[in-house]
Motif scaffolding. Structure first.
Motif, mmCIF file in Angstrom:
data_model
loop_
_atom_site.group_PDB
_atom_site.id
_atom_site.type_symbol
_atom_site.label_atom_id
_atom_site.label_comp_id
_atom_site.label_asym_id
_atom_site.label_seq_id
_atom_site.Cartn_x
_atom_site.Cartn_y
_atom_site.Cartn_z
ATOM 1 N N UNK A 1 -4.663 0.122 -8.018
ATOM 2 C CA UNK A 1 -4.367 1.262 -7.134
ATOM 3 C C UNK A 1 -4.856 0.844 -5.754
ATOM 4 N N UNK A 2 -3.916 0.560 -4.862
ATOM 5 C CA UNK A 2 -4.291 0.028 -3.561
ATOM 6 C C UNK A 2 -4.305 1.159 -2.543
ATOM 7 N N UNK A 3 -5.485 1.461 -2.001
ATOM 8 C CA UNK A 3 -5.628 2.601 -1.083
ATOM 9 C C UNK A 3 -5.566 2.117 0.362
ATOM 10 N N UNK A 4 -4.716 2.782 1.162
ATOM 11 C CA UNK A 4 -4.693 2.494 2.603
ATOM 12 C C UNK A 4 -4.974 3.781 3.376
ATOM 13 N N UNK A 5 -5.410 3.620 4.617
ATOM 14 C CA UNK A 5 -5.750 4.744 5.491
ATOM 15 C C UNK A 5 -4.483 5.168 6.228
ATOM 16 N N UNK A 6 -4.110 6.450 6.104
ATOM 17 C CA UNK A 6 -2.871 6.940 6.727
ATOM 18 C C UNK A 6 -2.871 6.725 8.238
ATOM 19 N N UNK A 7 -4.065 6.757 8.855
ATOM 20 C CA UNK A 7 -4.127 6.615 10.316
ATOM 21 C C UNK A 7 -3.949 5.161 10.759
ATOM 22 N N UNK A 8 -4.145 4.214 9.819
ATOM 23 C CA UNK A 8 -4.036 2.791 10.182
ATOM 24 C C UNK A 8 -2.804 2.123 9.592
ATOM 25 N N UNK A 9 -2.245 2.714 8.538
ATOM 26 C CA UNK A 9 -1.046 2.137 7.935
ATOM 27 C C UNK A 9 -1.346 0.859 7.165
ATOM 28 N N UNK A 10 -0.300 0.116 6.847
ATOM 29 C CA UNK A 10 -0.429 -1.119 6.065
ATOM 30 C C UNK A 10 -0.679 -2.288 7.017
ATOM 31 N N UNK A 11 -1.843 -2.930 6.873
ATOM 32 C CA UNK A 11 -2.226 -4.004 7.794
ATOM 33 C C UNK A 11 -2.072 -5.375 7.119
ATOM 34 N N UNK A 12 -2.189 -6.419 7.932
ATOM 35 C CA UNK A 12 -1.977 -7.788 7.419
ATOM 36 C C UNK A 12 -2.934 -8.103 6.270
ATOM 37 N N UNK A 13 -4.194 -7.664 6.409
ATOM 38 C CA UNK A 13 -5.188 -7.923 5.353
ATOM 39 C C UNK A 13 -4.789 -7.236 4.043
ATOM 40 N N UNK A 14 -4.225 -6.015 4.170
ATOM 41 C CA UNK A 14 -3.739 -5.298 2.975
ATOM 42 C C UNK A 14 -2.662 -6.127 2.272
ATOM 43 N N UNK B 1 1.177 -2.458 -9.711
ATOM 44 C CA UNK B 1 0.702 -2.107 -8.369
ATOM 45 C C UNK B 1 1.251 -0.773 -7.901
ATOM 46 N N UNK B 2 0.401 -0.011 -7.206
ATOM 47 C CA UNK B 2 0.870 1.185 -6.504
ATOM 48 C C UNK B 2 0.067 1.317 -5.213
ATOM 49 N N UNK B 3 0.673 1.942 -4.221
ATOM 50 C CA UNK B 3 -0.017 2.162 -2.943
ATOM 51 C C UNK B 3 -0.316 3.647 -2.807
ATOM 52 N N UNK B 4 -1.581 3.943 -2.532
ATOM 53 C CA UNK B 4 -2.012 5.334 -2.352
ATOM 54 C C UNK B 4 -2.405 5.503 -0.882
ATOM 55 N N UNK B 5 -1.619 6.303 -0.156
ATOM 56 C CA UNK B 5 -1.907 6.541 1.260
ATOM 57 C C UNK B 5 -2.900 7.702 1.327
ATOM 58 N N UNK B 6 -4.151 7.404 1.673
ATOM 59 C CA UNK B 6 -5.194 8.444 1.723
ATOM 60 C C UNK B 6 -5.323 9.020 3.142
#
Length: 434
Positions: A261-274, A288-293
């Protein structure tokens, strides 16, 4: 009642070293700096055919400079409440300290069996020095060296004598979900919100979680193991040894998991490190799934989610089969749907599709859109079967496998996903000569 052993004591007496020895893995991070372990940390151990759960805890301390001190104390108290037997670890090198005496008072109120493990007793002289711990009035003292393992057998014999019977290894065959992401995206808050208790310490400071924390969880009548991990940041930003080991543990958790479960920050979006971590999960064939927190912090209209989803899918490229779910851990919005989605991905990843169904569904698709002819030669795919591998893998038998190109392989993959519910699941296709 489950057999649970909690290892407790003041900082830097060797609790994590003993924990790693008992579970026979290097799961907890060890360092000469005190206060490395912060959260409760679980593993499974076995001695003379009896399985039991071991809990590693942070060092119990009062009046220190550490801003996590009160949170660590709370985690230690929760571990004591949970345990059926307590290993009170002391340092034979340092001798009996005032902090040991104060902590012994806390343990007496628990009314649980307490065994004193006098660590660092690696010479005859040090073993004789452990006698002073009898002054605590808590019964037998077990001299040992958690680093070398000497003396741990006698301690474990005493530990298992308190159990009615050994429990089965509780982790066999249970889906493992790893919670991954950059520092401070809300991984520990997500775990705590699901469990309804402060299972891990949460602060606004990035890097609060250091170890990968395993937690057994039950939802929708299904058991699974959730692993909270340390935030993974760029190598150039990793400043201290402890953080380096934290990142290694997070990558190990990814390798051990079934679904990430891959969590990303909604204010930053998907970054290169992600993308590099998502790529790593794909390399290991993980679900895999992406969870926009933190979706509650975004100003929205009716199209915001669609625009955001499209921008993520563009960055994902050929990984656009990964589902995206928008959540707010703080407001508990859609967090249970996220877990439900992860379980569906696990079920899809472990499904076995009958050969007859594969051929009945996919061969007509191939007839409608056959592979393009190469050098005047026609490619005929005759037969498809699923191979008995860990992740979904399919063999296509044909007359000229070497002429099948990537675009057509992609076409077949999309058709497989459309017909067999393979959302979030990496699949591999092999072309073999009939």
């Amino acid at each position: 009642m489950a057999n649970i052993v909690a290892i407790v004591g003041r900082p830097n007496v060797g609790k994590s070293t003993l924990f790693n020895r008992l579970i026979e893995q290097r799961k907890a991070i060890m360092d000469d700096e005190s206060g490395v372990t912060r959260d409760r940390h679980y593993g499974y151990a076995e001695w003379t055919g009896k399985f039991f759960t071991v809990i590693d805890t942070g060092g119990y301390v009062t009046g220190s400079e550490d801003k996590f001190e009160s949170e660590i104390r709370k985690q230690v108290q929760l571990a004591i409440d949970e345990a059926s037997i307590i290993l009170f670890m002391v340092d034979s090198h340092a001798g009996l300290t005032d902090l040991d005496k104060d902590f012994a008072k806390v343990l007496r109120t628990s009314k649980k069996p307490v065994l004193i493990a006098a660590n660092k007793a690696d010479t005859t002289e040090k073993i004789h020095m452990t006698g002073e711990f009898y002054a605590l009035g808590m019964g037998e003292v077990f001299p040992l060296s958690s680093a070398s393992g000497s003396g741990t057998g006698e301690l474990l014999d005493e530990v298992v004598s308190h159990f009615d019977e050994g429990e089965k290894n509780a982790e066999d065959g249970i889906p493992r979900l790893a919670i991954l992401g950059r520092p401070n995206v809300g991984k520990s808050s997500f775990l705590n919100a699901l469990l309804g208790q402060e299972r891990t310490i949460v602060t606004d400071e990035a890097g609060t979680t250091r170890d990968s924390i395993n937690m057994r969880y039950r939802l929708y009548n299904k058991d699974f193991i959730l692993t909270d991990t340390a935030g993974i940041r760029k190598k150039s930003r990793v400043k201290e040894d402890i953080e380096f080991y934290s990142v290694l543990r997070a990558i190990q958790a990814l390798q051990d998991s079934d679904v990430c479960i891959f969590i990303i920050d909604a204010e930053r979006g998907l970054e290169a490190q992600d993308m590099s971590i998502i790529g790593l999960a794909r390399k290991y064939n993980k679900g895999l799934m992406i969870m926009v927190n933190k979706w509650d912090l975004i100003e929205k209209d009716t199209k915001t989610a669609d625009i955001f989803r499209k921008s993520i899918e563009e960055k994902l490229g050929t990984l656009d089969y990964i589902p995206i779910i928008f959540t707010s851990v703080l407001k508990k919005q859609r967090i249970f749907q996220a877990i439900e989605k992860a379980i569906n991905i696990f079920n899809s990843r472990t499904q076995k599709i009958p050969t007859s169904r594969l051929n009945d569904v996919i061969l007509p698709e191939i007839e409608r859109n056959p592979p393009p002819a190469i050098k005047g030669k026609y490619i005929k795919i005759k037969y498809i079967t699923q191979l008995p591998t860990y992740a979904p893998t399919f063999a296509f038998f044909c007359n000229l496998p070497q002429y099948i190109k990537v675009p057509y392989e992609r076409f077949l993959e999309n058709k497989m996903r459309k017909h067999f519910d393979l959302e979030g699941v990496p699949i591999r296709l092999f072309f073999r000569k009939k």
